[in-house]
Design a protein around this motif. Structure first.
Motif, PDB file in Angstrom:
ATOM      1  N   ILE A 190       0.928 -13.000  12.869  1.00  0.00           N
ATOM      2  CA  ILE A 190       0.976 -13.746  11.611  1.00  0.00           C
ATOM      3  C   ILE A 190       0.998 -15.249  11.888  1.00  0.00           C
ATOM      4  CG2 ILE A 190       2.257 -14.123   9.463  1.00  0.00           C
ATOM      5  CD1 ILE A 190       0.842 -11.380   9.618  1.00  0.00           C
ATOM      6  N   SER A 191       1.685 -15.694  12.928  1.00  0.00           N
ATOM      7  CA  SER A 191       1.626 -17.115  13.310  1.00  0.00           C
ATOM      8  C   SER A 191       0.208 -17.514  13.657  1.00  0.00           C
ATOM      9  CB  SER A 191       2.523 -17.398  14.523  1.00  0.00           C
ATOM     10  OG  SER A 191       3.877 -17.411  14.195  1.00  0.00           O
ATOM     11  N   ARG A 192      -0.472 -16.671  14.421  1.00  0.00           N
ATOM     12  CA  ARG A 192      -1.853 -16.990  14.806  1.00  0.00           C
ATOM     13  C   ARG A 192      -2.753 -17.065  13.581  1.00  0.00           C
ATOM     14  NH1 ARG A 192      -1.412 -12.818  18.849  1.00  0.00           N
ATOM     15  NH2 ARG A 192      -3.172 -11.808  17.813  1.00  0.00           N
ATOM     16  N   LEU A 193      -2.509 -16.220  12.599  1.00  0.00           N
ATOM     17  CA  LEU A 193      -3.294 -16.248  11.369  1.00  0.00           C
ATOM     18  C   LEU A 193      -3.047 -17.526  10.571  1.00  0.00           C
ATOM     19  CD1 LEU A 193      -5.055 -14.801   9.161  1.00  0.00           C
ATOM     20  CD2 LEU A 193      -2.883 -13.940   8.256  1.00  0.00           C
ATOM     21  N   LEU A 194      -1.781 -17.935  10.463  1.00  0.00           N
ATOM     22  CA  LEU A 194      -1.407 -19.033   9.579  1.00  0.00           C
ATOM     23  C   LEU A 194      -1.471 -20.415  10.215  1.00  0.00           C
ATOM     24  CD1 LEU A 194       1.669 -17.305   7.895  1.00  0.00           C
ATOM     25  CD2 LEU A 194      -0.633 -17.566   6.948  1.00  0.00           C
ATOM     26  N   SER A 195      -1.391 -20.501  11.527  1.00  0.00           N
ATOM     27  CA  SER A 195      -1.278 -21.812  12.174  1.00  0.00           C
ATOM     28  C   SER A 195      -2.497 -22.711  12.042  1.00  0.00           C
ATOM     29  CB  SER A 195      -0.894 -21.658  13.645  1.00  0.00           C
ATOM     30  OG  SER A 195      -1.912 -20.994  14.360  1.00  0.00           O
ATOM     31  N   PRO A 196      -3.696 -22.222  11.859  1.00  0.00           N
ATOM     32  CA  PRO A 196      -4.773 -23.192  11.657  1.00  0.00           C
ATOM     33  C   PRO A 196      -4.620 -24.014  10.374  1.00  0.00           C
ATOM     34  CG  PRO A 196      -5.688 -21.069  12.278  1.00  0.00           C
ATOM     35  CD  PRO A 196      -4.221 -20.863  12.005  1.00  0.00           C
ATOM     36  N   GLY A 197      -3.977 -23.464   9.358  1.00  0.00           N
ATOM     37  CA  GLY A 197      -3.858 -24.177   8.089  1.00  0.00           C
ATOM     38  C   GLY A 197      -2.485 -24.728   7.795  1.00  0.00           C
ATOM     39  N   GLY A 255       0.781  -1.231   0.000  1.00  0.00           N
ATOM     40  CA  GLY A 255       0.000   0.000   0.000  1.00  0.00           C
ATOM     41  C   GLY A 255       0.810   1.276   0.000  1.00  0.00           C
ATOM     42  N   LYS A 256       1.876   1.321   0.728  1.00  0.00           N
ATOM     43  CA  LYS A 256       2.706   2.522   0.778  1.00  0.00           C
ATOM     44  C   LYS A 256       3.872   2.450  -0.196  1.00  0.00           C
ATOM     45  CE  LYS A 256       1.194   3.961   5.176  1.00  0.00           C
ATOM     46  NZ  LYS A 256       0.606   5.216   5.385  1.00  0.00           N
ATOM     47  N   GLY A 257       3.934   1.379  -0.986  1.00  0.00           N
ATOM     48  CA  GLY A 257       4.958   1.264  -2.012  1.00  0.00           C
ATOM     49  C   GLY A 257       6.313   0.804  -1.535  1.00  0.00           C
ATOM     50  N   GLY A 258       6.415   0.334  -0.304  1.00  0.00           N
ATOM     51  CA  GLY A 258       7.703  -0.118   0.213  1.00  0.00           C
ATOM     52  C   GLY A 258       8.222  -1.357  -0.486  1.00  0.00           C
ATOM     53  N   LEU A 259       7.306  -2.213  -0.895  1.00  0.00           N
ATOM     54  CA  LEU A 259       7.674  -3.425  -1.629  1.00  0.00           C
ATOM     55  C   LEU A 259       6.877  -3.466  -2.919  1.00  0.00           C
ATOM     56  CD1 LEU A 259       7.580  -6.099   1.220  1.00  0.00           C
ATOM     57  CD2 LEU A 259       9.606  -5.032   0.231  1.00  0.00           C
ATOM     58  N   GLN A 260       7.564  -3.804  -3.985  1.00  0.00           N
ATOM     59  CA  GLN A 260       6.901  -3.944  -5.272  1.00  0.00           C
ATOM     60  C   GLN A 260       7.660  -4.985  -6.072  1.00  0.00           C
ATOM     61  OE1 GLN A 260       5.991  -0.269  -7.255  1.00  0.00           O
ATOM     62  NE2 GLN A 260       5.919  -1.213  -9.258  1.00  0.00           N
ATOM     63  N   GLY A 261       6.929  -5.824  -6.787  1.00  0.00           N
ATOM     64  CA  GLY A 261       7.614  -6.821  -7.581  1.00  0.00           C
ATOM     65  C   GLY A 261       6.713  -7.423  -8.628  1.00  0.00           C
ATOM     66  N   ASP A 321      17.522 -12.155  13.899  1.00  0.00           N
ATOM     67  CA  ASP A 321      17.449 -12.401  12.451  1.00  0.00           C
ATOM     68  C   ASP A 321      16.641 -13.667  12.218  1.00  0.00           C
ATOM     69  OD1 ASP A 321      19.272 -10.341  11.253  1.00  0.00           O
ATOM     70  OD2 ASP A 321      20.676 -11.274  12.651  1.00  0.00           O
ATOM     71  N   THR A 322      15.614 -13.557  11.389  1.00  0.00           N
ATOM     72  CA  THR A 322      14.727 -14.690  11.160  1.00  0.00           C
ATOM     73  C   THR A 322      14.527 -14.937   9.677  1.00  0.00           C
ATOM     74  OG1 THR A 322      13.546 -14.125  13.201  1.00  0.00           O
ATOM     75  CG2 THR A 322      12.444 -15.647  11.688  1.00  0.00           C
ATOM     76  N   VAL A 323      14.575 -16.211   9.307  1.00  0.00           N
ATOM     77  CA  VAL A 323      14.235 -16.662   7.960  1.00  0.00           C
ATOM     78  C   VAL A 323      12.949 -17.471   8.091  1.00  0.00           C
ATOM     79  CG1 VAL A 323      14.910 -18.145   6.022  1.00  0.00           C
ATOM     80  CG2 VAL A 323      16.642 -16.774   7.216  1.00  0.00           C
ATOM     81  N   ALA A 324      11.990 -17.209   7.217  1.00  0.00           N
ATOM     82  CA  ALA A 324      10.771 -18.022   7.152  1.00  0.00           C
ATOM     83  C   ALA A 324      10.769 -18.729   5.810  1.00  0.00           C
ATOM     84  CB  ALA A 324       9.529 -17.156   7.307  1.00  0.00           C
ATOM     85  N   LYS A 325      10.584 -20.033   5.836  1.00  0.00           N
ATOM     86  CA  LYS A 325      10.511 -20.836   4.614  1.00  0.00           C
ATOM     87  C   LYS A 325       9.080 -21.351   4.478  1.00  0.00           C
ATOM     88  CE  LYS A 325      15.326 -22.239   4.941  1.00  0.00           C
ATOM     89  NZ  LYS A 325      16.248 -23.374   5.110  1.00  0.00           N
ATOM     90  N   ALA A 377       8.025 -13.059   4.184  1.00  0.00           N
ATOM     91  CA  ALA A 377       8.519 -11.762   4.658  1.00  0.00           C
ATOM     92  C   ALA A 377       7.672 -11.260   5.823  1.00  0.00           C
ATOM     93  CB  ALA A 377       8.520 -10.754   3.519  1.00  0.00           C
ATOM     94  N   ALA A 378       6.358 -11.378   5.684  1.00  0.00           N
ATOM     95  CA  ALA A 378       5.469 -10.935   6.756  1.00  0.00           C
ATOM     96  C   ALA A 378       5.694 -11.750   8.028  1.00  0.00           C
ATOM     97  CB  ALA A 378       4.015 -11.046   6.305  1.00  0.00           C
ATOM     98  N   HIS A 379       5.830 -13.059   7.875  1.00  0.00           N
ATOM     99  CA  HIS A 379       5.981 -13.915   9.049  1.00  0.00           C
ATOM    100  C   HIS A 379       7.326 -13.695   9.736  1.00  0.00           C
ATOM    101  CE1 HIS A 379       4.850 -18.122  10.798  1.00  0.00           C
ATOM    102  NE2 HIS A 379       4.903 -17.188  11.716  1.00  0.00           N
ATOM    103  N   SER A 380       8.396 -13.613   8.969  1.00  0.00           N
ATOM    104  CA  SER A 380       9.711 -13.403   9.593  1.00  0.00           C
ATOM    105  C   SER A 380       9.781 -12.041  10.272  1.00  0.00           C
ATOM    106  CB  SER A 380      10.835 -13.578   8.575  1.00  0.00           C
ATOM    107  OG  SER A 380      10.737 -12.643   7.533  1.00  0.00           O
ATOM    108  N   GLY A 381       9.179 -11.018   9.661  1.00  0.00           N
ATOM    109  CA  GLY A 381       9.170  -9.693  10.275  1.00  0.00           C
ATOM    110  C   GLY A 381       8.344  -9.651  11.546  1.00  0.00           C
ATOM    111  N   CYS A 382       7.166 -10.245  11.498  1.00  0.00           N
ATOM    112  CA  CYS A 382       6.282 -10.270  12.664  1.00  0.00           C
ATOM    113  C   CYS A 382       6.921 -11.058  13.808  1.00  0.00           C
ATOM    114  CB  CYS A 382       4.939 -10.881  12.263  1.00  0.00           C
ATOM    115  SG  CYS A 382       3.707 -10.894  13.575  1.00  0.00           S
ATOM    116  N   PHE A 383       7.456 -12.239  13.490  1.00  0.00           N
ATOM    117  CA  PHE A 383       8.083 -13.060  14.524  1.00  0.00           C
ATOM    118  C   PHE A 383       9.254 -12.331  15.164  1.00  0.00           C
ATOM    119  CE2 PHE A 383      11.493 -15.775  15.897  1.00  0.00           C
ATOM    120  CZ  PHE A 383      10.869 -16.552  16.859  1.00  0.00           C
TER     121      PHE A 383
END
Length: 142
Positions: free
Chosen positions: A125-132, A24-30, A77-81, A52-58
């Motif tokens: 983000i973990s709480r959002l993704l962990s059910p699935g 939304g603010k243009g920080g990431l674009q691809g 420093d976190t990597v999310a795969k 990116a969202a998960h590693s940043g949030c964690f």
């Protein structure tokens, strides 16, 4: 709390088309395509953005948990795969592996592990993704 947004535009069919993703603010674009998502082509894909969202949030949640416990981290420093898999039910994100390394003065490993696990369970983000998706964590003190 603010509402966050992003946009995506896709042109063409699934396998030959291409698109762009922009925060939304243009920080990431691809750019993204069938090849960048399902093969090893150039560009980004939705799963990388989830990673990116998960590693940043964690990293932020873990840093807060450490500081709340009296251990101000020098760095986290976190990597999310994110694993996109094809099953009988279709294509979906089945699991996410979090790998984090923290530089945290004066903390023992048991406390570090306990606080890392709490951050994994409680970051939004973990709480959002962990059910699935199954979320695993490897945490290491540097």
């Amino acid at each position: 709390m603010p509402i966050r947004s992003a946009t995506a535009r896709w042109e063409g069919n699934l396998t030959e088309g291409s698109g762009t993703i922009k925060t939304g603010k243009g920080g990431l674009q691809g750019s993204y395509s069938f090849k960048s998502r399902f093969e090893e082509g150039e560009g980004t894909n939705p799963e990388e953005l989830i990673a990116a969202a998960h590693s940043g949030c964690f990293s932020m949640a873990f840093s807060k948990g450490l500081a709340d416990a009296g251990f101000t981290p020098t760095s986290v420093d976190t990597v999310a795969k994110v694993h996109l898999d094809k099953t009988d039910a279709g294509v979906g994100v089945s699991r996410i592996e979090l790998e984090t390394v923290g530089v945290v003065p004066n903390i023992d490993d048991a406390t570090f592990q306990k606080l890392a696990e709490a951050a994994k369970e409680n970051c939004p983000i973990s709480r959002l993704l962990s059910p699935g998706a199954t979320i695993s964590l490897t945490a290491r003190l540097a």
